[in-house]
Design a protein around this motif. Sequence first.
Motif, PDB file in Angstrom:
ATOM      1  N   ASP A   6       0.834  -1.196   0.000  1.00  0.00           N
ATOM      2  CA  ASP A   6       0.000   0.000   0.000  1.00  0.00           C
ATOM      3  C   ASP A   6       0.872   1.252   0.000  1.00  0.00           C
ATOM      4  N   ARG A  72     -14.563   1.160  -5.306  1.00  0.00           N
ATOM      5  CA  ARG A  72     -13.361   0.371  -5.606  1.00  0.00           C
ATOM      6  C   ARG A  72     -13.188   0.211  -7.115  1.00  0.00           C
ATOM      7  N   ASP A 132      -7.581   2.361   0.283  1.00  0.00           N
ATOM      8  CA  ASP A 132      -6.748   1.792   1.341  1.00  0.00           C
ATOM      9  C   ASP A 132      -7.402   1.986   2.714  1.00  0.00           C
ATOM     10  N   GLN A 134     -10.557   2.199   3.296  1.00  0.00           N
ATOM     11  CA  GLN A 134     -11.704   1.298   3.377  1.00  0.00           C
ATOM     12  C   GLN A 134     -11.282  -0.100   3.807  1.00  0.00           C
ATOM     13  N   LYS A 135     -10.073  -0.494   3.429  1.00  0.00           N
ATOM     14  CA  LYS A 135      -9.577  -1.821   3.825  1.00  0.00           C
ATOM     15  C   LYS A 135      -9.146  -1.847   5.290  1.00  0.00           C
ATOM     16  N   SER A 137      -9.231  -1.655   9.204  1.00  0.00           N
ATOM     17  CA  SER A 137     -10.253  -2.031  10.185  1.00  0.00           C
ATOM     18  C   SER A 137      -9.898  -1.429  11.536  1.00  0.00           C
ATOM     19  N   PHE A 193      -8.060  -3.885  -7.654  1.00  0.00           N
ATOM     20  CA  PHE A 193      -9.156  -3.099  -7.094  1.00  0.00           C
ATOM     21  C   PHE A 193     -10.436  -3.308  -7.885  1.00  0.00           C
ATOM     22  N   ILE A 196     -11.937  -6.860  -7.334  1.00  0.00           N
ATOM     23  CA  ILE A 196     -12.606  -7.001  -6.037  1.00  0.00           C
ATOM     24  C   ILE A 196     -13.944  -6.256  -6.052  1.00  0.00           C
TER      25      ILE A 196
END
Length: 207
Positions: A6, A72, A132, A134-135, A137, A193, A196
Motif C-alpha cells: 500500500d 473500488r 486503502d 476502506q480496507k 479495520s 481493485f 474485487i
Amino acid sequence: MMEIRDLIGVFAILNPIGAIPLFLSLTGSRSHAEMRRIAAKTAFAVVTILLVATWLGQRLLQLFGIGVPAFRFAGGLLVLLIAIAMFHAKSTPARHTREEDAEAESKEDIAVVPLAIPLLAGPGSISLVIVDAQKASGVGAELALSAGIVVVGALVWLVLRLAEPIGVRLGTAGLNITTRVMGLILAAMAVQFMAIGLTALLPGLGR
C-alpha cells in the motif's frame, strides 16, 4: 495495518520522480533557498490532502450514498488510466493540464497549486488512499495508514529537495524508465481493485 505494498502504491501514484521535470521548469528562475521552501511546502500539502482523504473520504462516500464496491471499481479504473499514461511516460489531464502549467509560470506560490494538487495529490492518489482506508479495520489501522502517508510525504520532500541532482543523474531516459516501472505497479493494483469491486457488485462472477 498498512501493508508495504500500500505504501509503495501511494508513492508510485504520487510519482514525485516523474514530477521532477515540471518542478525544475517552474522553479528554474528561483533561488536554491526558495526551491527548498517550495519542496517542503509541497510535501506538507500532499500529506495534508491525503490525510483528509484518509479520515473523511469514507464519510463523504456515505453522505453521497456511494457503496464501497462501486468506489473500488471506479477508483481502480481511474488509477488504471493514470498507470497506462505513466507506462507511456506521459501525464494525464487528471493529474494536470497544459493550461495549469502555463498559469503556474506566472504565479508566485506554486507549492500547493499546481504542484501538490493536482500534479501529485490528484484524483488518482486520493482515490487510492480512500480505497486503502476502506480496507483498514479500526482506528489503529487508520493511524498506521496515516503514519505511512507521512513517510511517503517525507520521501516526496526528499525527492523534490534533491530534484536537480536526481534530474541530472537520471536524465530524461532514467526518469521515463522510473515512471514506467511505477505505472506497471499501479496497473496491477488497479486491476486488483477493479476485480474485487466487480466481484462484490456481481457476486456471480466469483463462482
